[in-house]
Design an enzyme around this catalytic site. Structure first.
Site, PDB file in Angstrom:
ATOM      1  N   SER A   1       0.832  -1.188  -0.171  1.00 14.20           N
ATOM      2  CA  SER A   1       0.180   0.180  -0.145  1.00 14.20           C
ATOM      3  C   SER A   1       1.016   1.425   0.146  1.00 14.20           C
ATOM      4  O   SER A   1       1.837   0.759   0.319  1.00 14.20           O
ATOM      5  CB  SER A   1      -0.829   0.437   1.188  1.00 14.20           C
ATOM      6  OG  SER A   1      -1.881   0.775   1.238  1.00 14.20           O
TER       7      SER A   1
ATOM      8  N   TYR B   1      -2.864   0.722  10.482  1.00 13.73           N
ATOM      9  CA  TYR B   1      -3.392   0.535   9.373  1.00 13.73           C
ATOM     10  C   TYR B   1      -1.895   0.842   8.640  1.00 13.73           C
ATOM     11  O   TYR B   1      -0.888  -0.020   8.272  1.00 13.73           O
ATOM     12  CB  TYR B   1      -4.117   0.712   8.663  1.00 13.73           C
ATOM     13  CG  TYR B   1      -4.198   0.277   6.782  1.00 13.73           C
ATOM     14  CD1 TYR B   1      -4.371  -1.284   6.616  1.00 13.73           C
ATOM     15  CD2 TYR B   1      -4.036   1.421   5.880  1.00 13.73           C
ATOM     16  CE1 TYR B   1      -4.417  -1.521   5.157  1.00 13.73           C
ATOM     17  CE2 TYR B   1      -3.884   1.247   4.492  1.00 13.73           C
ATOM     18  CZ  TYR B   1      -3.839  -0.333   4.552  1.00 13.73           C
ATOM     19  OH  TYR B   1      -3.561  -0.939   3.204  1.00 13.73           O
TER      20      TYR B   1
END
Length: 217
Positions: free
Chosen positions: A108, A121
């Site tokens: 990501s 996250y």
């Protein structure tokens, strides 16, 4: 293919076969190490040694740390960190011994920046990026390539279960944003690009973002 939802994999299998390809799938929970190992063994038994391993695991929750969504923190670590390691553990020995293979991690852009509402996250993706960078240096001498593909927002089902903290949305905005975000095919094309390079070329990282959301460090 390995995933928890067999009905989704069956849809993909049908599409691949309709296009003239071959596909098999096995129900797999990445947080259960034995299931990931069994998936790799199943692939080897069916098709032979695994040359390309695409590791696409992750959950996402949008919440403020002060609101202490502790169960979500546990889930993020179990899937994004431990589940990620389980995949590496399942495939690495075979590739190193054969001196052949390409591991692609769907990471990501959060592994490069930190956004409020996504702190845990983000931490999980920084963990992934740290492991991948060390792993790449370790296995390059064994002719194993490791690519980290770092997408920004992608139009997937992840947004349907990530909104658990209205205060985070009120403070920092909602997900998905109100501009055109990436499609899954955009990430798939990045995978194809990375694995189609000549043997002497290593595509170590690919950062792919919506045009309207360039990364801000």
């Amino acid at each position: 293919m390995g995933a928890r939802r067999t009905e989704k994999m069956e849809e993909v299998k049908t599409a691949i076969e309709k296009d003239g390809g071959q596909a098999v799938h096995r129900k797999t929970d990445v947080t259960v190490r034995e299931e990931v190992i069994d998936l790799v063994k199943f692939a080897e038994t069916t098709f032979g040694p695994v040359d390309i391993f695409v590791h696409n695991v992750g959950v996402f929750y949008y919440s403020l740390m002060k609101n202490l969504h502790l169960d979500e923190w546990d889930k993020l670590v179990d899937v994004n960190c431990k589940g990620f390691l389980n995949g590496i553990a399942a495939i690495l020995d075979s590739m190193v011994k054969r001196k052949r293979g390409h591991i692609l991690i769907i990471s990501s852009d959060s592994g490069k920046k930190s956004d409020p509402g996504c702190s845990v996250y983000t931490g999980s993706k920084f963990f992934v990026e740290g492991v991948v960078r060390g792993l790449r240096r370790e296995v390059s001498t064994h002719n194993v390539r490791v690519t980290s593909i770092q997408p920004g927002e992608v139009d997937t089902e992840i947004f349907t279960y990530s909104k658990t903290d209205p205060e985070a949305e009120e403070l920092y905005g909602s997900f998905p944003p109100n501009f055109k975000i990436l499609e899954p095919i955009d990430v798939a094309k990045a995978v194809v690009y990375a694995v189609s390079q000549p043997d002497h070329v290593a595509v170590n990282e690919l950062l792919i973002q919506p045009k309207d959301a360039p990364i801000i460090y």
